[in-house]
Every structure is written in structure tokens, then in C-alpha cells.
Write a protein that holds these residues in place. Structure first.
Motif, short mmCIF file in Angstrom:
data_model
loop_
_atom_site.label_atom_id
_atom_site.label_comp_id
_atom_site.label_asym_id
_atom_site.label_seq_id
_atom_site.Cartn_x
_atom_site.Cartn_y
_atom_site.Cartn_z
N LYS A 59 16.94 96.28 11.45
CA LYS A 59 17.89 97.31 11.09
C LYS A 59 19.30 96.74 11.23
CE LYS A 59 19.22 101.99 12.29
NZ LYS A 59 18.99 103.12 13.18
N ILE A 60 20.08 96.86 10.18
CA ILE A 60 21.46 96.38 10.21
C ILE A 60 22.33 97.45 10.85
CG2 ILE A 60 23.45 95.69 8.81
CD1 ILE A 60 21.45 94.57 6.78
N LEU A 61 23.16 97.02 11.80
CA LEU A 61 24.07 97.94 12.48
C LEU A 61 25.45 97.83 11.84
CD1 LEU A 61 23.02 97.06 16.13
CD2 LEU A 61 22.27 98.98 14.75
N PRO A 62 26.01 98.92 11.34
CA PRO A 62 27.32 98.84 10.70
C PRO A 62 28.42 98.59 11.73
CG PRO A 62 26.60 101.11 10.84
CD PRO A 62 25.46 100.26 11.36
N GLY A 63 29.47 97.95 11.30
CA GLY A 63 30.60 97.69 12.18
C GLY A 63 31.44 96.56 11.63
N VAL A 64 32.38 96.09 12.44
CA VAL A 64 33.27 95.00 12.02
C VAL A 64 32.45 93.75 11.72
CG1 VAL A 64 35.20 93.55 12.71
CG2 VAL A 64 35.16 95.95 13.37
N CYS A 65 31.51 93.44 12.59
CA CYS A 65 30.63 92.30 12.38
C CYS A 65 29.20 92.85 12.51
CB CYS A 65 30.89 91.21 13.42
SG CYS A 65 29.96 89.72 13.10
N PRO A 66 28.56 93.20 11.40
CA PRO A 66 27.29 93.91 11.46
C PRO A 66 26.13 93.06 11.98
CG PRO A 66 27.76 93.33 9.21
CD PRO A 66 28.95 92.89 10.03
N TYR A 67 25.78 93.28 13.23
CA TYR A 67 24.60 92.64 13.81
C TYR A 67 23.36 93.33 13.25
CZ TYR A 67 27.15 90.01 17.34
OH TYR A 67 27.95 89.12 17.99
N PHE A 68 22.21 92.71 13.39
CA PHE A 68 20.98 93.40 13.03
C PHE A 68 20.04 93.38 14.23
CE2 PHE A 68 20.41 89.06 11.58
CZ PHE A 68 19.11 88.74 11.93
N GLY A 69 19.30 94.46 14.36
CA GLY A 69 18.39 94.62 15.49
C GLY A 69 16.98 94.25 15.10
#
Length: 175
Positions: A59-69
Motif C-alpha cells: 500500500k502506497i502512503l501519500p505524503g511528501v515522500c510516499p513510502y509503501f507498506g
């Protein structure tokens, strides 16, 4: 050894997008950051882990630098000493007011003079604690001892112990 336990966990490990083509290498790297640290979540010190399953979808986490879980199931070996539990360790040092022990090769334990039963007396000239009732029962450097846990400092991974109960002693002495 009741101080060691295995805990099965479902975790989400967050990976930087630049590592998206190396997930199978980066997940263990992230899990390794848990090793030999106390975890409140698992109520113990993480000693080892074994990844049971790594799910293909993330799952991609939105944000400044999108990490994925990345979801995974992990078995973790935990060191979790509790008060009144018996531990065994190797004596590394004896001073006039304490016995210093290493448990499982990594955790320090201290048994203060006030927590050593009166049966044992310090022989200053020999650097040992000797039993008054059994002349062959001595505690010296390199001796394996069984002691009771009084408390555990999660921050320093240090055990505070006691040799007051009758079932605590050198493990090589059967009396």
C-alpha cells in the motif's frame, strides 16, 4: 527457559520508494533495526526473527515522500525476564559488594551484596563467595549460576537479581 518466548506478529514494514526493486533485501534490513532492543509492543528484547510470509501487494502512503507498506508475518524470538523468574548466567566479575553475570551472552545482570543470602560469605583473598554450610559450594568467576530476577531495565537491558531464595545457587552444585 521461560525467559525466552516466540511471538508471531503481523507487521507492516515501510519501505522508501527508491528500494521498490529490492523489497526482499530491504525488509530484513528494516527488521534488523529491532534486534537487541526492547520492544513495548512485544514485551521483550527481540533476539531473532524469521519471516513466514511476505505479501506481494503493498500500500502506497501519500505524503511528501510516499513510502509503501509491505505486509508480512514474522516469528520473533524474545527475551522477556519477569520478576521472580529464575535465570541462569555466567559470572564475569565478583567485587566486594556485587556479583556481575552475563545472561545469554548479551544481557548484564547484577546481584548486589544485600541480595546474596547470608549463607555466602565473601573470601576477599580469593575473590569468591563461599557457602558456610557446604564447603564445595563456591561462586567465582566463570561459574554458571541460577538466580532470581528482581527487576529488568528495558533501556540498558540489565537484569537486577537475587541469590536469596534457596533454589538459587551455582548450577554445578547439587546440595
Amino acid at each position: 527457559m521461560e525467559e525466552l518466548k516466540v511471538s508471531e506478529a503481523s507487521l507492516i514494514v515501510y519501505i522508501h520508494p527508491s528500494k521498490s526493486n529490492q523489497v526482499s533485501k530491504d525488509v530484513p534490513r528494516e527488521l534488523s533495526s529491532l534486534l537487541f532492543t526492547y520492544s513495548d509492543i512485544f514485551d521483550g528484547v527481540v533476539l531473532a526473527y524469521d519471516i513466514n510470509s511476505l505479501y506481494k501487494c503493498a500500500k502506497i502512503l501519500p505524503g511528501v515522500c510516499p513510502y509503501f507498506g509491505v505486509n508480512l508475518k514474522v516469528n520473533m524470538l524474545l527475551f522477556s525476564p519477569k520478576p521472580n523468574m529464575l535465570l541462569e548466567g555466567k559470572v564475569e566479575k565478583i567485587t566486594h559488594d556485587s556479583i556481575h553475570v552475563v545472561v545469554l551472552g548479551f544481557s548484564a545482570a547484577i546481584i548486589a551484596e544485600k541480595d546474596i543470602r547470608a549463607e555466602f560469605v565473601m573470601k576477599h583473598d580469593k575473590g569468591v563467595y563461599a557457602s558456610k554450610s557446604h564447603k564445595r559450594h563456591v561462586i567465582k568467576k566463570e561459574t554458571m549460576i541460577r538466580f532470581m530476577v528482581k527487576s529488568f531495565d528495558e533501556e540498558t537491558l540489565q537484569v537486577y537479581g537475587s541469590l536469596i531464595p534457596d533454589n538459587t545457587r551455582s548450577i554445578h552444585f547439587v546440595g
